[in-house]
Design a protein around this motif. Structure first.
Motif, PDB file in Angstrom:
ATOM      1  N   UNK A  22       0.829  -1.205   0.000  1.00  0.00           N
ATOM      2  CA  UNK A  22       0.000   0.000   0.000  1.00  0.00           C
ATOM      3  C   UNK A  22       0.862   1.253   0.000  1.00  0.00           C
ATOM      4  N   UNK A  23       1.961   1.214   0.764  1.00  0.00           N
ATOM      5  CA  UNK A  23       2.873   2.365   0.795  1.00  0.00           C
ATOM      6  C   UNK A  23       3.494   2.575  -0.582  1.00  0.00           C
ATOM      7  N   UNK A  24       3.916   1.498  -1.219  1.00  0.00           N
ATOM      8  CA  UNK A  24       4.505   1.604  -2.560  1.00  0.00           C
ATOM      9  C   UNK A  24       3.493   2.161  -3.547  1.00  0.00           C
ATOM     10  N   UNK A  25       2.244   1.733  -3.408  1.00  0.00           N
ATOM     11  CA  UNK A  25       1.181   2.241  -4.273  1.00  0.00           C
ATOM     12  C   UNK A  25       0.983   3.731  -4.065  1.00  0.00           C
ATOM     13  N   UNK A  26       0.975   4.153  -2.816  1.00  0.00           N
ATOM     14  CA  UNK A  26       0.824   5.578  -2.500  1.00  0.00           C
ATOM     15  C   UNK A  26       1.941   6.410  -3.117  1.00  0.00           C
ATOM     16  N   UNK A  34       3.242   5.715  -5.974  1.00  0.00           N
ATOM     17  CA  UNK A  34       3.088   5.708  -7.423  1.00  0.00           C
ATOM     18  C   UNK A  34       3.553   4.466  -8.145  1.00  0.00           C
ATOM     19  N   UNK A  35       3.716   3.349  -7.423  1.00  0.00           N
ATOM     20  CA  UNK A  35       4.145   2.109  -8.065  1.00  0.00           C
ATOM     21  C   UNK A  35       2.919   1.338  -8.553  1.00  0.00           C
ATOM     22  N   UNK A  36       2.747   1.256  -9.857  1.00  0.00           N
ATOM     23  CA  UNK A  36       1.529   0.657 -10.407  1.00  0.00           C
ATOM     24  C   UNK A  36       1.438  -0.843 -10.115  1.00  0.00           C
ATOM     25  N   UNK A  37       2.583  -1.537 -10.046  1.00  0.00           N
ATOM     26  CA  UNK A  37       2.569  -2.967  -9.746  1.00  0.00           C
ATOM     27  C   UNK A  37       2.101  -3.205  -8.307  1.00  0.00           C
ATOM     28  N   UNK A  38       2.532  -2.327  -7.410  1.00  0.00           N
ATOM     29  CA  UNK A  38       2.096  -2.430  -6.019  1.00  0.00           C
ATOM     30  C   UNK A  38       0.600  -2.177  -5.910  1.00  0.00           C
ATOM     31  N   UNK A  39       0.089  -1.224  -6.665  1.00  0.00           N
ATOM     32  CA  UNK A  39      -1.350  -0.935  -6.647  1.00  0.00           C
ATOM     33  C   UNK A  39      -2.146  -2.150  -7.124  1.00  0.00           C
ATOM     34  N   UNK A  67      -6.659   2.647  -9.856  1.00  0.00           N
ATOM     35  CA  UNK A  67      -5.447   3.449  -9.637  1.00  0.00           C
ATOM     36  C   UNK A  67      -4.283   2.851 -10.424  1.00  0.00           C
ATOM     37  N   UNK A  68      -4.164   1.521 -10.394  1.00  0.00           N
ATOM     38  CA  UNK A  68      -3.103   0.851 -11.133  1.00  0.00           C
ATOM     39  C   UNK A  68      -3.228   1.107 -12.635  1.00  0.00           C
ATOM     40  N   UNK A  69      -4.451   1.038 -13.140  1.00  0.00           N
ATOM     41  CA  UNK A  69      -4.683   1.303 -14.563  1.00  0.00           C
ATOM     42  C   UNK A  69      -4.319   2.738 -14.920  1.00  0.00           C
ATOM     43  N   UNK A  70      -4.688   3.673 -14.046  1.00  0.00           N
ATOM     44  CA  UNK A  70      -4.391   5.084 -14.276  1.00  0.00           C
ATOM     45  C   UNK A  70      -2.886   5.331 -14.310  1.00  0.00           C
ATOM     46  N   UNK A  71      -2.161   4.707 -13.388  1.00  0.00           N
ATOM     47  CA  UNK A  71      -0.707   4.861 -13.353  1.00  0.00           C
ATOM     48  C   UNK A  71      -0.056   4.243 -14.583  1.00  0.00           C
TER      49      UNK A  71
END
Length: 250
Positions: free
Chosen positions: A190-194, A196-201, A227-231
């Motif tokens: 979740x932190x990685x996603x926050x 901006x890591x799309x794979x983490x999202x 969010x992952x798709x958007x990134x």
């Protein structure tokens, strides 16, 4: 002096003068930030990787500039500006950069220290590597957080040969340096996603869907998938823009 950058001869003069200014700022004024710019100039404009490597190395070891440690580490790892790569020597520079609080250097040091497989000539040190990755993640490096999430997702076995990714039941009986922990895996993902890591999202979305490390929540799963798709779209757009502009990312 004002330059007309539409005229080729004035562009050449401008570029040469930048090099002179960087050399003065580095060698005479001994400014680490300018030395790093000089090395970047030698790399990107002059394409003189051997000289760039010398400046990066000196700026890392003598002026203790973390970003230069990361660069000379990368040069040493892949063999740029030298005959061949040397991961063990590269690790020295990455660890130095990590001591100087460069998150990228911490990431690379952590990955090398926890790496396994053929061609790896570095003594594996998972606890030390973990600390480097954690330091990088704490400094908001998305890849470090993503990497830590993966470590907790599968666990880090003491003997890699004992681990069987296709037999989870057998893996329960082996010794781990870092035991599988779905909650910690989710936290780092979740932190990685926050960051901006799309794979983490995408992983966060899947974990919400399956209830791995967090309560099942289809709405949150859908939100993080979007969010992952958007990134991903943003990443593809950026690559297209760079290609059209002729930019070469470092």
């Amino acid at each position: 002096m004002a330059y007309d950058l539409k005229k080729e001869d004035e562009v050449k003069d401008y570029i040469e003068n930048i090099g002179i200014e960087y050399r003065f700022g580095c060698y005479k004024e001994q400014k680490p930030e300018v030395c790093h710019l000089l090395a970047d100039y030698l790399e990107a404009i002059k394409k003189d990787f051997e000289k760039a490597a010398k400046v990066y190395k000196s700026n890392c070891l003598e002026y203790k500039f973390g970003k230069s440690c990361l660069k000379i580490g990368n040069y040493t790892l892949i063999g740029r500006g030298r005959e061949k790569g040397d991961p063990a020597e590269a690790l020295i520079y990455f660890e130095k950069g990590c001591e100087l609080n460069d998150p990228g250097a911490c990431l690379h040091a952590g990955m090398l220290l926890t790496a396994t497989g053929p061609g790896v000539n570095i003594q594996r040190d998972v606890p030390k590597g973990y600390n480097c990755l954690k330091k990088s993640c704490d400094q908001n490096d998305d890849m470090a957080c993503h990497y830590l999430s993966g470590m907790y997702l599968t666990g880090v076995p003491k003997n890699v040969q004992d681990f069987n990714p296709h037999n989870p039941e057998k893996n329960k009986n082996i010794d781990y340096l870092i035991k599988p922990d779905k909650k910690e895996a989710f936290r780092f993902a979740k932190r990685a996603c926050e960051l901006g890591n799309m794979f983490a999202c995408a992983n966060v979305s899947l974990m919400y869907k399956k209830g791995d490390g967090v309560e099942k929540n289809q709405d949150e799963s859908k939100r993080f998938f979007e969010i992952a798709q958007s990134l991903q779209k943003a990443h593809e757009t950026t690559k297209e823009i760079k290609f059209q502009q002729g930019l070469d990312g470092k």
